[in-house]
Design a protein around this motif. Sequence first.
Motif, PDB file in Angstrom:
ATOM      1  N   ASP A 241      -2.510  -5.058 -11.986  1.00 55.31           N
ATOM      2  CA  ASP A 241      -2.698  -4.220 -13.163  1.00 55.31           C
ATOM      3  C   ASP A 241      -2.828  -2.763 -12.724  1.00 55.31           C
ATOM      4  N   LEU A 242      -1.668  -2.106 -12.529  1.00 55.36           N
ATOM      5  CA  LEU A 242      -1.682  -0.730 -12.019  1.00 55.36           C
ATOM      6  C   LEU A 242      -2.352   0.225 -12.992  1.00 55.36           C
ATOM      7  N   MET A 243      -2.072   0.088 -14.284  1.00 52.94           N
ATOM      8  CA  MET A 243      -2.716   0.957 -15.261  1.00 52.94           C
ATOM      9  C   MET A 243      -4.219   0.702 -15.311  1.00 52.94           C
ATOM     10  N   GLY A 244      -4.585  -0.549 -15.197  1.00 50.72           N
ATOM     11  CA  GLY A 244      -6.006  -0.881 -15.173  1.00 50.72           C
ATOM     12  C   GLY A 244      -6.707  -0.277 -13.974  1.00 50.72           C
ATOM     13  N   LEU A 245      -6.030  -0.271 -12.823  1.00 53.06           N
ATOM     14  CA  LEU A 245      -6.608   0.333 -11.627  1.00 53.06           C
ATOM     15  C   LEU A 245      -6.759   1.841 -11.791  1.00 53.06           C
ATOM     16  N   CYS A 246      -5.758   2.474 -12.439  1.00 53.42           N
ATOM     17  CA  CYS A 246      -5.867   3.918 -12.689  1.00 53.42           C
ATOM     18  C   CYS A 246      -7.066   4.216 -13.592  1.00 53.42           C
ATOM     19  N   LYS A 247      -7.300   3.343 -14.554  1.00 49.33           N
ATOM     20  CA  LYS A 247      -8.407   3.554 -15.489  1.00 49.33           C
ATOM     21  C   LYS A 247      -9.757   3.274 -14.853  1.00 49.33           C
ATOM     22  N   SER A 248      -9.821   2.251 -14.011  1.00 53.51           N
ATOM     23  CA  SER A 248     -11.108   1.840 -13.438  1.00 53.51           C
ATOM     24  C   SER A 248     -11.579   2.762 -12.323  1.00 53.51           C
ATOM     25  N   THR A 249     -10.639   3.479 -11.677  1.00 53.16           N
ATOM     26  CA  THR A 249     -10.895   4.348 -10.514  1.00 53.16           C
ATOM     27  C   THR A 249     -11.371   3.556  -9.298  1.00 53.16           C
ATOM     28  N   ALA A 250     -11.241   2.235  -9.329  1.00 51.28           N
ATOM     29  CA  ALA A 250     -11.623   1.423  -8.177  1.00 51.28           C
ATOM     30  C   ALA A 250     -10.714   1.729  -6.990  1.00 51.28           C
ATOM     31  N   LYS A 251     -11.255   1.709  -5.790  1.00 48.07           N
ATOM     32  CA  LYS A 251     -10.503   2.039  -4.577  1.00 48.07           C
ATOM     33  C   LYS A 251      -9.746   0.807  -4.083  1.00 48.07           C
ATOM     34  N   GLN A 252      -8.518   1.047  -3.589  1.00 50.81           N
ATOM     35  CA  GLN A 252      -7.641  -0.030  -3.141  1.00 50.81           C
ATOM     36  C   GLN A 252      -7.157   0.232  -1.720  1.00 50.81           C
ATOM     37  N   SER A 253      -6.977  -0.815  -0.956  1.00 52.79           N
ATOM     38  CA  SER A 253      -6.346  -0.679   0.356  1.00 52.79           C
ATOM     39  C   SER A 253      -4.845  -0.473   0.168  1.00 52.79           C
ATOM     40  N   MET A 254      -4.207   0.221   1.112  1.00 47.16           N
ATOM     41  CA  MET A 254      -2.772   0.508   1.011  1.00 47.16           C
ATOM     42  C   MET A 254      -2.169   0.479   2.407  1.00 47.16           C
ATOM     43  N   VAL A 255      -0.989  -0.141   2.509  1.00 50.18           N
ATOM     44  CA  VAL A 255      -0.272  -0.232   3.789  1.00 50.18           C
ATOM     45  C   VAL A 255       1.198   0.084   3.548  1.00 50.18           C
ATOM     46  N   TRP A 256       1.732   0.991   4.373  1.00 49.33           N
ATOM     47  CA  TRP A 256       3.173   1.303   4.385  1.00 49.33           C
ATOM     48  C   TRP A 256       3.653   1.085   5.808  1.00 49.33           C
ATOM     49  N   GLU A 257       4.754   0.317   5.987  1.00 49.91           N
ATOM     50  CA  GLU A 257       5.219   0.032   7.350  1.00 49.91           C
ATOM     51  C   GLU A 257       6.738  -0.073   7.380  1.00 49.91           C
ATOM     52  N   ILE A 258       7.333   0.500   8.427  1.00 47.57           N
ATOM     53  CA  ILE A 258       8.772   0.448   8.641  1.00 47.57           C
ATOM     54  C   ILE A 258       9.046   0.045  10.076  1.00 47.57           C
ATOM     55  N   SER A 259      10.190  -0.613  10.311  1.00 49.25           N
ATOM     56  CA  SER A 259      10.582  -1.045  11.653  1.00 49.25           C
ATOM     57  C   SER A 259      11.998  -0.550  11.938  1.00 49.25           C
ATOM     58  N   ASN A 260      12.305  -0.376  13.209  1.00 49.12           N
ATOM     59  CA  ASN A 260      13.660   0.051  13.574  1.00 49.12           C
ATOM     60  C   ASN A 260      14.566  -1.128  13.898  1.00 49.12           C
ATOM     61  N   GLY A 261      14.101  -2.332  13.671  1.00 54.84           N
ATOM     62  CA  GLY A 261      14.911  -3.521  13.934  1.00 54.84           C
ATOM     63  C   GLY A 261      14.906  -3.959  15.380  1.00 54.84           C
ATOM     64  N   ALA A 262      14.249  -3.191  16.235  1.00 53.02           N
ATOM     65  CA  ALA A 262      14.183  -3.543  17.664  1.00 53.02           C
ATOM     66  C   ALA A 262      12.759  -3.883  18.082  1.00 53.02           C
ATOM     67  N   GLY A 263      11.950  -4.285  17.116  1.00 50.95           N
ATOM     68  CA  GLY A 263      10.587  -4.692  17.424  1.00 50.95           C
ATOM     69  C   GLY A 263       9.576  -3.573  17.404  1.00 50.95           C
ATOM     70  N   ARG A 264       9.996  -2.333  17.082  1.00 52.61           N
ATOM     71  CA  ARG A 264       9.051  -1.219  17.027  1.00 52.61           C
ATOM     72  C   ARG A 264       8.816  -0.833  15.579  1.00 52.61           C
ATOM     73  N   ALA A 265       7.596  -0.397  15.289  1.00 57.69           N
ATOM     74  CA  ALA A 265       7.222  -0.148  13.901  1.00 57.69           C
ATOM     75  C   ALA A 265       6.338   1.089  13.798  1.00 57.69           C
ATOM     76  N   LEU A 266       6.390   1.706  12.624  1.00 58.19           N
ATOM     77  CA  LEU A 266       5.491   2.793  12.236  1.00 58.19           C
ATOM     78  C   LEU A 266       4.704   2.301  11.033  1.00 58.19           C
ATOM     79  N   ARG A 267       3.382   2.459  11.109  1.00 56.31           N
ATOM     80  CA  ARG A 267       2.497   1.944  10.065  1.00 56.31           C
ATOM     81  C   ARG A 267       1.534   3.042   9.624  1.00 56.31           C
ATOM     82  N   VAL A 268       1.407   3.216   8.322  1.00 60.58           N
ATOM     83  CA  VAL A 268       0.397   4.090   7.738  1.00 60.58           C
ATOM     84  C   VAL A 268      -0.525   3.207   6.915  1.00 60.58           C
ATOM     85  N   ALA A 269      -1.807   3.239   7.216  1.00 61.01           N
ATOM     86  CA  ALA A 269      -2.759   2.378   6.520  1.00 61.01           C
ATOM     87  C   ALA A 269      -3.927   3.216   6.006  1.00 61.01           C
ATOM     88  N   ALA A 270      -4.377   2.885   4.809  1.00 60.33           N
ATOM     89  CA  ALA A 270      -5.512   3.580   4.194  1.00 60.33           C
ATOM     90  C   ALA A 270      -6.422   2.530   3.564  1.00 60.33           C
TER      91      ALA A 270
END
Length: 310
Positions: free
Chosen positions: A242-271
Amino acid sequence: MASTKSRLIRLLSGTRTLVGDIPAYDTAAPLLVKDLTVRRLEGDYQAQDFVTGFEGAQGDRLYNTSMGLDFTIDAALPEAGSAPLFGELLKACGMTETLVAVTSASYSLTPEGTPKGEVALQYIDTLTSQVTEKARGALTFTAETKKPPMFGFKFMGEHFDGQPTVVTAQDFSTWPDAPECSPRNMTAFTVNGTELCLQSFTFTDGRAPTRAKFMNCDDTDITGRNVTGRMVVEMVTAATIDLMGLCKSTAKQSMVWEISNGAGRALRVAAPAVQLKYGGEQDINGEMGIAIDLVFTFDQGNDEFAISFS
């Protein structure tokens, strides 16, 4: 005529010497940058305004001179366990580097009261070479569909006069390509553990470099963090998340963004604790989407986000 295509940025390190009051270093590594903005001379111009018995402007005095360099760098992935070629720049933006041999390079936020990194940079064009030292900066991150992810830097440092120069060929063969943000490379984008279809994701640390805070101590500092961002994702049912519900509640959420180059290496941003705000409707090529502002808050302290290469 001096072409803007001839410009170059180099990261200086190693033994420092002075040549005619201009710093020189025995190591100069070229940086493969985009979107370059050079602020060769900045400072505070202050009107004289002396009482002289005559009208008219008296001209300004220039104080607190500095040099600035703004640019972006593709988020190319290093060999596992090695720092990226722009690792020193991340450290000069208030990040602390941790290397685990043959495994990972990670960057966490430097705690308050702990000295931050700094860099020396050289700007070169067909007419001039100019060096700035004690440079620190602000950091941004941008990921958009079908483009490589990018880090943006806004540096400020000590000003030195420019010197005549000749641009020589530089070797960028050691710079790997960054993977594009596409389904074949993206390995994760989750909010509170729920996978979402992502069009764009950006954040900025909210810092600003500043100089001359003290009359007798020469350094460059960066202001305190206020990490904010934005994501544009496909709209999903409230039963999924419930994205709109989360915007309304102001509750904090974990977030992960990750990409790989296909050769086993990855870049990860986590909050660990991101607040979602507003939730505006977005047209994504005819698909119903939602654009949400993000506020990156801390969980345990000094952990609003972390960056890792593995």
